[in-house]
Design an enzyme around this catalytic site. Structure first.
Site, short mmCIF file in Angstrom:
data_model
loop_
_atom_site.label_atom_id
_atom_site.label_comp_id
_atom_site.label_asym_id
_atom_site.label_seq_id
_atom_site.Cartn_x
_atom_site.Cartn_y
_atom_site.Cartn_z
N ARG A 69 57.11 78.94 -7.45
CA ARG A 69 56.68 77.54 -7.26
C ARG A 69 57.66 76.75 -6.40
NH1 ARG A 69 54.62 75.29 -12.90
NH2 ARG A 69 53.81 73.68 -11.50
N GLN A 107 56.78 64.94 -12.13
CA GLN A 107 58.01 65.73 -12.27
C GLN A 107 59.05 65.27 -11.26
OE1 GLN A 107 56.62 69.76 -11.92
NE2 GLN A 107 55.73 69.76 -13.97
N SER A 167 54.67 67.32 -22.15
CA SER A 167 55.45 66.44 -21.26
C SER A 167 56.43 65.59 -22.07
CB SER A 167 54.51 65.49 -20.51
OG SER A 167 53.71 66.21 -19.62
N GLY A 192 57.54 74.56 -15.19
CA GLY A 192 57.84 73.72 -14.03
C GLY A 192 58.44 72.39 -14.46
N LYS A 224 50.36 75.22 -9.12
CA LYS A 224 50.63 75.14 -10.57
C LYS A 224 51.09 76.51 -11.06
CE LYS A 224 49.83 70.81 -10.99
NZ LYS A 224 50.95 69.92 -11.27
N ASP A 226 46.03 68.60 -14.87
CA ASP A 226 46.06 69.86 -15.62
C ASP A 226 44.69 70.21 -16.22
OD1 ASP A 226 48.74 70.19 -15.08
OD2 ASP A 226 49.38 69.15 -16.90
C1 S3P Z 1 54.01 67.08 -15.69
C2 S3P Z 1 53.54 66.69 -14.48
C3 S3P Z 1 52.46 67.38 -13.75
C4 S3P Z 1 51.70 68.35 -14.65
C5 S3P Z 1 52.62 69.16 -15.51
C6 S3P Z 1 53.44 68.25 -16.41
C7 S3P Z 1 55.10 66.33 -16.33
O1 S3P Z 1 53.05 68.14 -12.69
O2 S3P Z 1 50.89 69.20 -13.87
O3 S3P Z 1 51.89 70.05 -16.33
O4 S3P Z 1 55.37 66.53 -17.54
O5 S3P Z 1 55.72 65.51 -15.65
P1 S3P Z 1 53.36 67.47 -11.25
O6 S3P Z 1 54.46 66.52 -11.41
O7 S3P Z 1 53.76 68.65 -10.39
O8 S3P Z 1 52.07 66.85 -10.83
#
Ligand code: S3P
Length: 442
Positions: free
Chosen positions: A125, A172, A25, A97, A349, A322
């Site tokens: 997704r 995200q 992240s 994602g 996911k 996660d």
């Molecule tokens: C992340 C947010 C999470 C997480 C992903 C990384 C991020 O997703 O599952 O692996 O770096 O902001 P979501 O925002 O869909 O919950």
């Protein structure tokens, strides 16, 4: 990518010290925010996994200069807020994602057109959750049915600052709106009814953005003042707590283990798994707690020992979203039943993780009950049978979780295609080998 099966045979204790790779992240954010700053940003410990390398390639295609030095330091020379230019080709975000959704936010605040695509997992997704607020801010998004990739983003030089209340707890989505708000005049506010990881907020502040977070009746309101002059800054990326989770759970499940995982990020919005494991009776501690570039970091110390089943409340989901696959593996070996609530997001996911975990555990001889957004695991109180081949379904965390189960089972567990592991944890097999786990090809 060629298919690459891996097999994890039963293993005795794990011992030693190993640093897991940089936080995924934080690595994405360091590259993107560095690309929006003027001057040089040096990034130490960037995760060199497939997902982050896609973000590096995409930000380069948008005009930022990005180089990896022989010293392993990544240097980014950004173009300033609003200074990125249209890419000449489609931006392929691979499996990521986070890369795709955060980049959509960056693109929304630039007067350019870009097409984003990804692998079969990412193309499946949902993107509407990000597209909706960005459209409110003035961007145009043209996507496949169901708002899926490939999609075209047409950004704007005149982004409208908005006040956006999130309907799904998603870091995200929050980050995409904040990144778009960077190039909007005035203040952009995101309201989170349930707090999610705040790496974007911490890093934006680190780069000089005026950003405030305050509790309101509706939830946490995060407000950013747009059109700042961002200047290049150094970033130290902590080791990824989500990657450390695989080695930590393996050590917990193998009696006699003693493992140290240094420099792990312990941001409270990421520590739900560790809290849960402690409730299960895990011998797990954070030593040498410190701050690095605004992020809390510690050395994670883990010793093997028995675990007991627990009930995991839905409110904890954002801080361990996660980590449910690896928690389910721990639960399978624990004594008693573990109940996990609030897992709806797991279905969207890299794969439908709720279904994949339930299917995989059942194949390994563990009794499970899969609900619409819950999972019940009836722990064996020892080594599950194992002796199964698990389909990774383009999902790195499913692959690593079931390899850990193989180490803690009576018989080997095989993963049909472990190549997705490289998206987040390059060197996983080698790192586990330094601790004593012999995961083999085939
Ligand atoms: C992340 C947010 C999470 C997480 C992903 C990384 C991020 O997703 O599952 O692996 O770096 O902001 P979501 O925002 O869909 O919950």
């Amino acid at each position: 990518m060629p298919v690459s099966p891996l097999t994890a045979p039963p293993c005795e204790a794990l011992t030693g010290t190993a640093r897991v790779p940089g936080d995924k992240s934080i690595s994405h954010r360091a590259l993107m925010i560095g690309a929006l700053a003027v001057g040089e940003s040096d990034i130490h410990g960037l995760l060199e996994g497939e997902d982050v390398l896609r973000t590096a390639a995409a930000t380069r295609a948008l005009g930022a200069e990005i180089e990896r030095g022989d010293d392993g330091i990544w240097r980014v020379w950004g173009r300033g807020v609003g200074g990125l230019s249209a890419p000449e080709d489609v931006l392929d975000m691979g499996n990521s994602g986070t890369g795709a959704r955060l980049l959509m936010g960056v693109l929304a605040g630039h007067p350019l057109t870009a097409v984003l695509t990804g692998d079969a997992s990412l193309r499946g997704r949902p993107m509407a959750r990000v597209a909706a607020p960005l459209v409110e801010m003035g961007a145009r998004v043209m996507a496949r049915d169901g708002c899926r990739l490939p999609l075209t983003m047409i950004g704007t030089a005149d982004a409208v600052p908005i006040r956006y209340r999130m309907s799904v707890p998603s870091a995200q989505v929050k980050s995409a709106v904040l990144l778009a708000g960077l190039n909007a005049p005035g203040t952009t506010t995101v309201i989170e009814p349930r707090p999610t990881r705040d790496h974007s907020e911490l890093m934006l502040r680190h780069f000089g953005v005026d950003l405030a977070a305050e509790e309101t009746d509706e939830g946490l309101a995060i407000t950013l003042t747009g059109q700042p002059e961002l200047t290049g800054h150094g970033v130290r990326v902590p080791a990824d707590p989500s990657s450390a989770a695989f080695a930590a759970v393996a050590a917990l499940l193998l009696p006699g283990s003693n493992v140290c995982l240094p420099d792990v990020g312990i941001n409270p919005h990421r520590c739900g798994l560790y809290e849960t494991l402690r409730e299960m009776g895990a011998d797990l501690s954070f030593a040498q707690q410190r701050q690095e570039a605004g992020e809390p970091v510690a050395d994670l110390l883990v010793a093997g020992g028995p675990l007991s089943g627990v009930e995991v409340p839905a409110a904890r989901a954002p801080s361990m979203i996660d980590e449910y696959p690896i928690l389910a593996i721990a639960a399978a070996c624990a004594r008693g039943t573990t109940v996990m609530h609030g897992l709806g997001e797991l279905r969207v996911k890299e794969s439908d993780r709720l279904a994949a975990v339930a299917r995989g555990l059942a194949a390994c001889g563990v009794a499970v009950e899969e609900g619409a957004d819950s999972l019940v695991v009836h722990g064996i109180g020892g080594r599950p049978r194992g002796d199964a081949t698990i389909a990774s379904g383009l999902d790195h965390r499913i692959a690593m979780s079931f390899l850990v189960l193989g180490l803690a089972a009576e018989n080997p567990v095989r993963i049909d295609d472990a190549s997705p592991i490289d998206t987040s944890f390059p060197g996983f097999v080698e790192l586990m080998a330094t601790l004593g786990a012999k995961i083999t090809k085939s």
